[in-house]
Design a protein around this motif. Structure first.
Motif, short mmCIF file in Angstrom:
data_model
loop_
_atom_site.label_atom_id
_atom_site.label_comp_id
_atom_site.label_asym_id
_atom_site.label_seq_id
_atom_site.Cartn_x
_atom_site.Cartn_y
_atom_site.Cartn_z
N GLU A 175 0.73 -1.58 -0.33
CA GLU A 175 0.23 0.17 0.28
C GLU A 175 0.80 1.37 0.33
OE1 GLU A 175 -4.16 -0.82 1.40
OE2 GLU A 175 -3.11 -1.88 3.00
N TYR A 176 0.35 2.31 0.50
CA TYR A 176 0.66 3.32 -0.20
C TYR A 176 2.00 3.79 0.88
CZ TYR A 176 1.40 8.40 1.06
OH TYR A 176 1.79 9.97 2.15
N MET B 193 -3.65 4.03 7.28
CA MET B 193 -4.55 2.87 7.04
C MET B 193 -5.94 3.96 5.95
SD MET B 193 -4.89 0.55 9.68
CE MET B 193 -5.84 -0.47 9.60
N SER B 194 -6.18 5.17 6.62
CA SER B 194 -7.51 5.92 5.53
C SER B 194 -6.71 6.15 4.40
CB SER B 194 -7.55 6.86 6.57
OG SER B 194 -8.37 6.16 7.23
N LEU B 195 -5.75 7.07 4.23
CA LEU B 195 -4.86 7.29 3.42
C LEU B 195 -4.68 5.75 2.02
CD1 LEU B 195 -1.89 9.44 4.32
CD2 LEU B 195 -4.34 9.54 3.46
N LEU B 200 -3.00 4.56 -4.45
CA LEU B 200 -1.59 5.82 -4.91
C LEU B 200 -1.82 6.80 -5.60
CD1 LEU B 200 1.78 5.68 -4.37
CD2 LEU B 200 1.51 4.09 -5.96
N GLN B 201 -2.76 6.73 -6.52
CA GLN B 201 -3.06 7.48 -7.39
C GLN B 201 -3.64 8.90 -7.09
OE1 GLN B 201 -1.69 6.94 -11.28
NE2 GLN B 201 -2.27 9.15 -10.87
N TYR B 202 -4.02 8.95 -5.72
CA TYR B 202 -4.86 9.82 -4.94
C TYR B 202 -4.51 10.51 -4.53
CZ TYR B 202 -7.69 11.71 -0.49
OH TYR B 202 -9.01 13.05 -0.76
N ILE B 203 -3.02 10.39 -4.13
CA ILE B 203 -1.83 10.33 -3.34
C ILE B 203 -1.12 11.30 -3.90
CG2 ILE B 203 0.37 10.45 -1.84
CD1 ILE B 203 -1.88 9.70 -0.50
N LYS B 204 -0.71 10.74 -5.23
CA LYS B 204 -0.16 11.28 -6.46
C LYS B 204 -0.83 12.21 -7.64
CE LYS B 204 2.47 7.43 -8.62
NZ LYS B 204 2.96 6.94 -9.73
N ASP B 205 -2.74 12.86 -7.49
CA ASP B 205 -3.28 13.83 -7.69
C ASP B 205 -3.11 14.99 -6.88
OD1 ASP B 205 -3.24 12.03 -10.41
OD2 ASP B 205 -5.01 11.44 -9.66
N ARG B 258 -2.63 19.25 -6.94
CA ARG B 258 -1.60 19.31 -6.99
C ARG B 258 -0.78 20.50 -7.55
NH1 ARG B 258 2.58 16.05 -3.39
NH2 ARG B 258 0.97 14.37 -2.91
N THR B 259 -0.15 20.86 -7.25
CA THR B 259 0.13 21.78 -8.80
C THR B 259 1.35 21.22 -9.37
OG1 THR B 259 1.95 22.24 -6.95
CG2 THR B 259 -0.75 24.14 -7.62
N GLN B 260 2.24 20.44 -8.46
CA GLN B 260 3.23 19.66 -9.57
C GLN B 260 2.76 18.31 -9.76
OE1 GLN B 260 6.88 20.85 -7.67
NE2 GLN B 260 8.03 21.35 -10.22
N LEU B 261 2.98 17.78 -10.41
CA LEU B 261 2.49 16.16 -10.23
C LEU B 261 3.56 15.36 -10.18
CD1 LEU B 261 -0.49 15.01 -12.86
CD2 LEU B 261 -0.74 16.05 -10.44
N LEU B 262 3.32 14.00 -9.22
CA LEU B 262 4.42 13.39 -9.27
C LEU B 262 5.09 11.94 -10.34
CD1 LEU B 262 3.32 12.53 -4.79
CD2 LEU B 262 4.92 14.43 -6.64
#
Lengths: 262, 262
Positions: A175-176, B193-195, B200-205, B258-262
């Motif tokens: 996971e993340y 666990m929530s994140l 991962l795509q959520y965190i990246k975007d 995000r202003t800068q994508l990962l």
């Protein structure tokens, strides 16, 4: 002044040994109130990063050349781990290198008493091909930075394979929160997942005294791993993490009975 | 000199505000190379512990009376998180109390710039009954330690329930590495666990800008939890963690692109 001389002058300002301190924080201890083994691992990896930065070979610098450090092996000898809010000193040096790997050793102490020793083996990989790179091409000065061997043993190559009829103790999808800046499973998470597979009663009954770990393949986000564990004699357990039947990681964890039960 | 006077003298030596610093370590960053939100949470919990120790009300001291601190609510306002090896300052104070709870606020900064604000609500529970204790009985001096309100909002009570037909995004069994010195699920693991459930795509975007979290029930080792997540409008998601159908934890996570994508 020749090129060689200039380089030697620069190298003299670098420190071949490096040490730093960590206060054992709330989230670094487990139910025992003592520093957890994975958190001890966090400290040594962080110390390695700081020393590499001082030597001009930080992961951030390697990233500009599409390269990164990865750990391929780990050996831990562990004494009594310090309690929450203790201050731990980690001292490190490079103790050897081959064409593609370097050995970095650590002595971990608390109030002058040795807590643990560790040795690690590192590769530099190309982050595009994920293949190792000749160390001396990227880091030619490494040979001048090697200290006399500390005597801390190198990790053992583990050849354990779970028996054909054994079933995984855990199945897990990465996971993340499991991945690090290199976007692969963080090395100390392999160790946490190994301890998780042994279970809480194991941790309550036993004190971990020695670990050998082999990081064989990267596990990426979403990777579905199966964890196998089998005893190796009376005081050790062998772990294998597989992805699609392929061994990604192995560890051998040696224990002693705890003198004070939790 | 009366008892009251003696106590006031002692209190004058205690600091109503407390601050400490953290270097963002290798294992504190996520794939972005920036401090992760759960690691930011580790820092504020550690700072709270250090301040409580200075005030004579540490968890270690409470443990001698079969009591401990537990966090019941959390509110985070998050700006741009610092990069690896940055130094972060965390400043804290107690901003209010009721019969059974106290509010502790935090300002997190890096090089003088504010990185985040947080407010937390804490209870003291009896570790045998797991029930809250009247705060002023254990900690009568708290009223003299309260600072004027910082203006950092209190966490929101979340009343979200997943719809009847929804299925959990993740099912998870709580393991050794998830529990803390209180032998229950570590508060920042609820957040991790929530994140993880958002992926991962959520965190990246997205950049996480605000979190409200309600810690409703303790989850113990071996607890089998189900995690539900549903969008709440266009820029927020609501999470509920259930055990045997009962809500144990809720969070509302607000994001910006995000202003800068990962």
């Amino acid at each position: 002044m020749g090129k060689q001389k200039k380089r030697s002058n620069k190298l003299r300002t670098m420190s071949k040994t490096f040490s730093t301190q960590y206060r054992v924080m709330y989230h670094n201890v487990d139910l025992s109130g003592q520093l957890s083994v994975p958190s001890l691992g966090d400290y040594i990896l962080d110390t390695a990063g700081l020393h590499a930065t001082q030597l001009g070979i930080s992961m951030q610098h390697l990233a500009t050349m599409d390269m990164t450090w990865v750990m391929s092996g780990l050996h831990f000898e562990i004494g009594n781990l310090p309690m929450i809010n203790s201050t731990v000193e980690v001292r490190t040096q490079i103790s050897g290198c081959s064409k593609i790997s370097s050995k970095r050793d650590f002595i971990i102490s608390c109030n002058g008493d040795k807590v643990a020793e560790a040795s690690t083996e590192w590769l530099i990989i190309n982050t595009k091909t994920r293949r190792p790179i000749f160390l001396t091409e990227v880091f030619p000065q490494i040979e001048e930075l090697i200290m006399p061997d500390s005597g801390i043993p190198r990790y053992r190559h583990l050849r354990f394979r779970p028996s054909a009829e054994s079933t995984p103790i855990k199945n897990y999808t990465v996971e993340y929160s499991d991945i690090d800046i290199n976007t692969h499973l963080y090395s100390m998470r392999y160790l946490e997942m190994s301890l998780n597979s042994l279970g809480l009663q194991y941790i309550k009954d036993k004190r971990i005294s020695r670990i050998d770990a082999n990081f064989m393949q990267e596990v990426l986000y979403g990777g579905q791993v199966a964890i196998f564990a089998e005893p190796d004699g009376s005081n050790a357990d062998q772990i294998e993490m597989q992805e699609s039947g392929k061994a990604m990681f192995r560890a051998r964890i040696e224990t002693e009975p705890r003198t004070q039960l939790l």
